[in-house]
Design a protein around this motif. Structure first.
Motif, mmCIF file in Angstrom:
data_model
loop_
_atom_site.group_PDB
_atom_site.id
_atom_site.type_symbol
_atom_site.label_atom_id
_atom_site.label_comp_id
_atom_site.label_asym_id
_atom_site.label_seq_id
_atom_site.Cartn_x
_atom_site.Cartn_y
_atom_site.Cartn_z
ATOM 1 N N UNK A 55 0.815 -1.216 0.000
ATOM 2 C CA UNK A 55 0.000 0.000 0.000
ATOM 3 C C UNK A 55 0.848 1.265 0.000
ATOM 4 N N UNK A 56 1.899 1.302 0.821
ATOM 5 C CA UNK A 56 2.719 2.514 0.903
ATOM 6 C C UNK A 56 3.306 2.855 -0.466
ATOM 7 N N UNK A 57 3.802 1.858 -1.150
ATOM 8 C CA UNK A 57 4.391 2.067 -2.469
ATOM 9 C C UNK A 57 3.324 2.422 -3.498
ATOM 10 N N UNK A 58 2.178 1.743 -3.418
ATOM 11 C CA UNK A 58 1.113 1.951 -4.403
ATOM 12 C C UNK A 58 0.550 3.366 -4.345
ATOM 13 N N UNK A 59 0.564 3.983 -3.167
ATOM 14 C CA UNK A 59 0.098 5.364 -3.071
ATOM 15 C C UNK A 59 0.965 6.299 -3.908
ATOM 16 N N UNK A 60 2.201 5.898 -4.170
ATOM 17 C CA UNK A 60 3.107 6.712 -4.982
ATOM 18 C C UNK A 60 2.953 6.421 -6.473
ATOM 19 N N UNK A 61 2.132 5.419 -6.808
ATOM 20 C CA UNK A 61 1.841 5.172 -8.218
ATOM 21 C C UNK A 61 2.543 3.983 -8.831
ATOM 22 N N UNK A 62 3.302 3.223 -8.049
ATOM 23 C CA UNK A 62 3.994 2.058 -8.602
ATOM 24 C C UNK A 62 3.918 0.887 -7.652
ATOM 25 N N UNK A 63 4.304 -0.295 -8.162
ATOM 26 C CA UNK A 63 4.284 -1.469 -7.291
ATOM 27 C C UNK A 63 5.578 -2.261 -7.511
ATOM 28 N N UNK A 64 5.532 -3.580 -7.477
ATOM 29 C CA UNK A 64 6.753 -4.377 -7.372
ATOM 30 C C UNK A 64 7.577 -4.430 -8.645
ATOM 31 N N UNK A 65 6.959 -4.616 -9.799
ATOM 32 C CA UNK A 65 7.759 -4.643 -11.021
ATOM 33 C C UNK A 65 8.422 -3.285 -11.257
ATOM 34 N N UNK A 66 7.769 -2.232 -10.813
ATOM 35 C CA UNK A 66 8.288 -0.880 -11.024
ATOM 36 C C UNK A 66 9.614 -0.641 -10.294
ATOM 37 N N UNK A 67 9.754 -1.230 -9.110
ATOM 38 C CA UNK A 67 10.926 -0.936 -8.283
ATOM 39 C C UNK A 67 12.039 -1.960 -8.443
ATOM 40 N N UNK A 68 11.806 -3.023 -9.214
ATOM 41 C CA UNK A 68 12.775 -4.117 -9.284
ATOM 42 C C UNK A 68 13.431 -4.193 -10.656
ATOM 43 N N UNK A 69 14.735 -4.445 -10.645
ATOM 44 C CA UNK A 69 15.492 -4.689 -11.876
ATOM 45 C C UNK A 69 16.162 -6.052 -11.703
ATOM 46 N N UNK A 70 15.504 -7.083 -12.209
ATOM 47 C CA UNK A 70 15.997 -8.444 -12.038
ATOM 48 C C UNK A 70 16.632 -8.926 -13.339
ATOM 49 N N UNK A 71 17.822 -9.546 -13.220
ATOM 50 C CA UNK A 71 18.601 -9.955 -14.376
ATOM 51 C C UNK A 71 19.094 -11.387 -14.203
ATOM 52 N N UNK A 72 19.625 -11.932 -15.264
ATOM 53 C CA UNK A 72 20.252 -13.246 -15.224
ATOM 54 C C UNK A 72 21.764 -13.044 -15.194
#
Length: 278
Positions: free
Chosen positions: A260-277
């Motif tokens: 919820x805290x993050x979503x109030x700012x307009x983004x969620x989990x994929x928005x904040x994550x940079x996952x690589x191989x």
């Protein structure tokens, strides 16, 4: 194309614990319990790492698009644009650079195809459409580039809040109702014309106080090789979504984190994550 399910290492912006500490502590605990190793990207100016960091095309190839979207043009937002060159140097990545303006949140990946919103054309008005499509396909190294409508009122124009790949032939989409039902039909039409099937998942942002709030949008999850972390919001749909994802991804460990805290700012989990191989 390196897909989410191929990835085995996660980066988060070092601004995340500074700006959203309560969420960060919960997310850190969830990642540790899931056995997901992560590292903080240094000297970032915003938390939305997926948007400004490069796209991983193969294990050793990254494409760094220009990150200067129209919604960050006001002077107050220009200061939030990170120096990606310096960040990449600090983590020993040398990406191929492109002049095309693309946010990573508008790149939804499968092995041989990518889905993007039409907003990529409005962000690059000086590049002829056919040329833009050709260049993107070459940079992504995919056989198919699929365009879906941009969600009305979404100033970012990102696809990762609309659609995600279940496999190379099937996508997950929001179950739009109420005023979004017509938009949902246009998305389904675009997917059908591209030869894709879909599964609808719960979607309920309709009680949010502001349109930019992302509470109730479950499709913006984090998926990696062995795990999938779902955002939850204390809504009645939470339990239904978890059960559905356990059926859709039976080989993955499914975890949740209150977002919820993050979503109030307009983004969620994929928005904040940079996952690589690695």
């Amino acid at each position: 194309m390196i897909t989410d399910q191929d990835t085995d290492f996660l980066y988060l912006a070092d601004t995340l614990p500074k700006m959203y500490l309560a969420f960060y502590k919960c997310f850190e605990r969830t990642l540790n319990e899931a056995g997901i190793e992560f590292y903080l990207l240094p000297n970032t100016k915003d938390v939305w790492a997926v948007d400004y960091m490069p796209i991983q095309v193969t294990r050793d190839e990254f494409v760094q698009f220009a990150y200067n979207p129209s919604y960050l043009q006001p002077k107050v937002w220009q200061k939030t644009i990170s120096n990606v060159d310096n960040i990449c140097t600090s983590i020993n990545i040398q990406p191929k650079k492109s002049r095309i303006l693309v946010d990573g949140g508008n790149v939804v990946k499968a092995t041989d195809k990518v889905i993007m919103c039409h907003s990529v054309f409005t962000e690059n008005p000086n590049v002829p459409e056919k040329q833009l499509i050709k260049e993107l396909m070459e940079l992504f190294q995919v056989d198919q580039l699929i365009f879906i409508p941009t969600q009305p009122k979404d100033f970012t124009g990102h696809a990762d809040g609309i659609v995600r790949f279940l496999d190379d032939k099937t996508v997950l989409i929001n179950k739009y109702t109420k005023e979004d039902k017509g938009f949902g039909l246009t998305v389904k039409t675009a997917l059908h014309n591209a030869g894709l099937d879909w599964v609808e998942i719960p979607y309920n942002p309709y009680s949010n106080a502001k349109y930019k709030h992302s509470n109730g949008i479950y499709i913006n999850y984090l998926q990696m090789k062995d795990s999938l972390i779902l955002p939850v919001f204390g809504q009645k749909e939470d339990e239904e979504v978890v059960r559905l994802f356990e059926q859709l991804f039976p080989k993955l460990k499914i975890a949740t984190v209150n977002s919820n805290e993050l979503a109030y700012a307009g983004g969620i989990l994929n928005c904040i994550t940079w996952n690589i191989k690695l």
